[in-house]
Motif scaffolding. Sequence first.
Motif, mmCIF file in Angstrom:
data_model
loop_
_atom_site.group_PDB
_atom_site.id
_atom_site.type_symbol
_atom_site.label_atom_id
_atom_site.label_comp_id
_atom_site.label_asym_id
_atom_site.label_seq_id
_atom_site.Cartn_x
_atom_site.Cartn_y
_atom_site.Cartn_z
ATOM 1 N N VAL A 48 -2.093 11.120 4.426
ATOM 2 C CA VAL A 48 -3.297 10.802 3.531
ATOM 3 C C VAL A 48 -4.482 11.487 3.845
ATOM 4 C CG1 VAL A 48 -4.506 8.906 2.899
ATOM 5 C CG2 VAL A 48 -2.079 8.519 3.059
ATOM 6 N N GLN A 49 -4.865 11.905 5.024
ATOM 7 C CA GLN A 49 -5.876 12.601 5.347
ATOM 8 C C GLN A 49 -5.818 14.158 5.057
ATOM 9 O OE1 GLN A 49 -8.985 12.308 7.307
ATOM 10 N NE2 GLN A 49 -9.143 14.608 6.690
ATOM 11 N N ILE A 50 -4.694 14.483 4.895
ATOM 12 C CA ILE A 50 -4.541 16.139 4.216
ATOM 13 C C ILE A 50 -4.721 15.951 2.793
ATOM 14 C CG2 ILE A 50 -2.736 17.834 3.737
ATOM 15 C CD1 ILE A 50 -1.848 17.144 6.642
ATOM 16 N N LEU A 51 -4.292 14.969 2.229
ATOM 17 C CA LEU A 51 -4.180 14.553 0.689
ATOM 18 C C LEU A 51 -5.547 14.410 0.178
ATOM 19 C CD1 LEU A 51 -0.793 12.873 0.165
ATOM 20 C CD2 LEU A 51 -1.405 15.111 -0.266
ATOM 21 N N GLY A 52 -6.523 13.871 1.069
ATOM 22 C CA GLY A 52 -7.884 13.716 0.758
ATOM 23 C C GLY A 52 -8.153 12.078 0.425
ATOM 24 N N ASN A 60 -9.677 3.722 4.249
ATOM 25 C CA ASN A 60 -8.901 2.763 3.802
ATOM 26 C C ASN A 60 -7.302 2.920 3.584
ATOM 27 O OD1 ASN A 60 -10.675 0.256 4.338
ATOM 28 N ND2 ASN A 60 -11.911 1.055 2.443
ATOM 29 N N GLN A 61 -7.563 3.917 2.722
ATOM 30 C CA GLN A 61 -5.876 4.749 2.428
ATOM 31 C C GLN A 61 -5.077 4.960 3.341
ATOM 32 O OE1 GLN A 61 -7.522 7.055 -0.963
ATOM 33 N NE2 GLN A 61 -6.611 5.960 -2.322
ATOM 34 N N ILE A 62 -6.035 5.750 4.453
ATOM 35 C CA ILE A 62 -5.411 6.356 5.591
ATOM 36 C C ILE A 62 -4.753 5.087 6.468
ATOM 37 C CG2 ILE A 62 -5.740 7.358 7.910
ATOM 38 C CD1 ILE A 62 -8.008 9.300 6.522
ATOM 39 N N ILE A 63 -5.550 4.092 6.872
ATOM 40 C CA ILE A 63 -5.061 2.979 7.417
ATOM 41 C C ILE A 63 -4.069 2.115 6.864
ATOM 42 C CG2 ILE A 63 -5.935 0.718 8.457
ATOM 43 C CD1 ILE A 63 -6.832 2.940 10.038
ATOM 44 N N ASN A 64 -4.195 2.265 5.530
ATOM 45 C CA ASN A 64 -3.217 1.427 4.661
ATOM 46 C C ASN A 64 -1.774 1.823 4.495
ATOM 47 O OD1 ASN A 64 -2.624 -0.788 2.712
ATOM 48 N ND2 ASN A 64 -2.139 1.125 1.243
ATOM 49 N N ALA A 65 -1.806 3.348 4.711
ATOM 50 C CA ALA A 65 -0.450 4.217 4.819
ATOM 51 C C ALA A 65 0.093 3.848 6.086
ATOM 52 C CB ALA A 65 -0.910 5.552 4.352
ATOM 53 N N ALA A 66 -0.678 3.849 7.084
ATOM 54 C CA ALA A 66 -0.205 3.723 8.419
ATOM 55 C C ALA A 66 0.547 2.241 8.457
ATOM 56 C CB ALA A 66 -1.097 3.789 9.429
ATOM 57 N N VAL A 67 -0.113 1.273 7.980
ATOM 58 C CA VAL A 67 0.274 -0.236 7.982
ATOM 59 C C VAL A 67 1.672 -0.341 7.016
ATOM 60 C CG1 VAL A 67 -1.202 -1.145 6.354
ATOM 61 C CG2 VAL A 67 -0.240 -2.619 8.049
ATOM 62 N N LEU A 68 1.674 0.412 6.213
ATOM 63 C CA LEU A 68 2.937 0.231 5.213
ATOM 64 C C LEU A 68 4.139 0.900 5.858
ATOM 65 C CD1 LEU A 68 1.693 1.427 1.772
ATOM 66 C CD2 LEU A 68 2.180 -0.835 2.375
ATOM 67 N N ALA A 69 3.787 1.815 6.704
ATOM 68 C CA ALA A 69 5.052 2.538 7.312
ATOM 69 C C ALA A 69 5.510 1.705 8.477
ATOM 70 C CB ALA A 69 4.380 3.858 8.058
ATOM 71 N N THR A 72 6.648 8.524 2.058
ATOM 72 C CA THR A 72 6.714 7.322 1.269
ATOM 73 C C THR A 72 5.496 6.395 1.323
ATOM 74 O OG1 THR A 72 9.480 7.290 1.420
ATOM 75 C CG2 THR A 72 8.168 5.452 0.420
ATOM 76 N N ALA A 73 5.261 6.210 2.579
ATOM 77 C CA ALA A 73 3.852 5.128 2.970
ATOM 78 C C ALA A 73 2.716 5.986 2.294
ATOM 79 C CB ALA A 73 4.059 5.107 4.434
ATOM 80 N N ALA A 74 2.690 7.121 2.620
ATOM 81 C CA ALA A 74 1.590 8.017 2.082
ATOM 82 C C ALA A 74 1.257 8.028 0.626
ATOM 83 C CB ALA A 74 1.437 9.495 2.531
ATOM 84 N N GLU A 75 2.426 8.104 0.031
ATOM 85 C CA GLU A 75 2.721 8.315 -1.489
ATOM 86 C C GLU A 75 2.020 6.843 -2.013
ATOM 87 O OE1 GLU A 75 2.736 10.796 -3.307
ATOM 88 O OE2 GLU A 75 4.321 12.093 -3.057
ATOM 89 N N LEU A 76 2.469 5.812 -1.508
ATOM 90 C CA LEU A 76 2.215 4.388 -1.950
ATOM 91 C C LEU A 76 0.533 4.296 -1.750
ATOM 92 C CD1 LEU A 76 5.190 2.438 -0.704
ATOM 93 C CD2 LEU A 76 4.726 3.010 -3.092
ATOM 94 N N GLU A 93 -1.232 -1.606 -1.682
ATOM 95 C CA GLU A 93 -1.796 -2.024 -0.571
ATOM 96 C C GLU A 93 -0.894 -3.282 0.055
ATOM 97 O OE1 GLU A 93 -5.479 -3.573 -1.601
ATOM 98 O OE2 GLU A 93 -6.465 -1.568 -1.909
ATOM 99 N N SER A 94 -1.060 -2.794 1.488
ATOM 100 C CA SER A 94 -0.332 -3.866 2.192
ATOM 101 C C SER A 94 -1.061 -5.201 2.145
ATOM 102 C CB SER A 94 -0.252 -3.702 3.747
ATOM 103 O OG SER A 94 0.090 -4.499 4.581
ATOM 104 N N LYS A 95 -0.441 -6.540 1.956
ATOM 105 C CA LYS A 95 -1.188 -7.575 1.698
ATOM 106 C C LYS A 95 -1.464 -8.211 3.316
ATOM 107 C CE LYS A 95 -0.572 -7.554 -2.478
ATOM 108 N NZ LYS A 95 -1.627 -7.119 -3.324
ATOM 109 N N ILE A 96 -1.070 -7.778 4.209
ATOM 110 C CA ILE A 96 -1.061 -8.080 5.711
ATOM 111 C C ILE A 96 -2.026 -7.083 6.471
ATOM 112 C CG2 ILE A 96 -0.164 -8.936 7.913
ATOM 113 C CD1 ILE A 96 0.923 -10.612 5.582
ATOM 114 N N PRO A 97 -3.175 -7.438 7.076
ATOM 115 C CA PRO A 97 -4.167 -6.441 7.652
ATOM 116 C C PRO A 97 -3.128 -5.821 8.687
ATOM 117 C CG PRO A 97 -5.159 -8.577 7.212
ATOM 118 C CD PRO A 97 -3.677 -8.576 6.982
ATOM 119 N N PHE A 98 -3.784 -4.583 8.898
ATOM 120 C CA PHE A 98 -3.020 -3.650 10.127
ATOM 121 C C PHE A 98 -2.872 -4.471 11.614
ATOM 122 C CE2 PHE A 98 -2.311 1.019 11.225
ATOM 123 C CZ PHE A 98 -1.103 0.833 11.773
ATOM 124 N N ASP A 99 -4.137 -5.135 11.871
ATOM 125 C CA ASP A 99 -4.310 -5.867 13.134
ATOM 126 C C ASP A 99 -3.253 -6.726 13.233
ATOM 127 O OD1 ASP A 99 -6.226 -4.114 14.635
ATOM 128 O OD2 ASP A 99 -7.584 -4.928 13.058
#
Length: 299
Positions: A186-190, A194-203, A236-240, A246-252
């Motif tokens: 997501v960082q590479i895709l610009g 929030n999207q960066i963290i969200n991609a990680a949490v989805l994964a 897949t997580a990055a695309e989403l 968005e993940s409904k559950i926060p990363f922490d």
Amino acid sequence: MEYSINTFEKLLRACKEENKKIYEIMQEKEAYDFEITVKEVREKVLKNINAMKEAIVSGLTSSEKSFSGLCGDDTLKLKKRYAQTPALFGDLYEKITTYALATMEENLRMNKIVACPTAGSCGIVPAVIISLSEKYNLTEEEEINALITAGTIGYVISSKVAMAGAVAGCQAECGVASAMSAASAVQILGGNENQIINAAVLAIKNILGLTCDPVAGLVEIPCVKRNVFLAIHAITAAELSMAGVESKIPFDEVIDAMVQTGQLMSPLLKETSQGGLATTKCGILINRQLKEKYFRKGN
């Protein structure tokens, strides 16, 4: 800024207050913690990127088997497949899968790799970052930004759980690597922070409970091929995330659930090779054959 960043909430708050990217926050923290300059931090990261590239190049051309003889020639098989029949998902898919496999096979040959976050998950982050770098013709600076972003995800997670299959199963190794890779993509895709963290949490959320059950106690079966699957999982997580899913559950809170899942996981499924794939009929047979092989060599 606050240099104690042990939650994703604190990380995002720091980004907002300082009006900086995740990689900017982390490179400054690293410089502060180790009493070096940001330039020196980035030079160290570049060395890791170059080592990743070297492992991929070497792994793409080698068919040397591991000492066990279980793995080592799958990268060439995959390359041959793609040469004859292009992948359904295109060139990028081909690169990610072959790069992940090539890197892990270099690991089992005991050649130089970058543990990101562990040796058993070393193929995932390089496959994603280097493949996307080649696709988008990234500069060294952009590659460094991506790897620092990935590392930040691993850093924050590690404040709550050790990245070891023996502690929390493979969710803490390949699962974390996939989350790191999703963030870097997501960082590479610009994408924004929030999207960066969200991609990680989805994964990570969708890999909770992944066991560590290596056959014969070796980081080969199922570890090598698992890297390939979870590199694609990261994309897949990055695309989403880039689509606004968005993940409904926060990363922490997801990491808290990951810790709990690891605690509830049977010790038989945490790197002991006493359960799961390691204790299938075939797994037991492989273990017995390898012990006999080592015994003969020792005598």
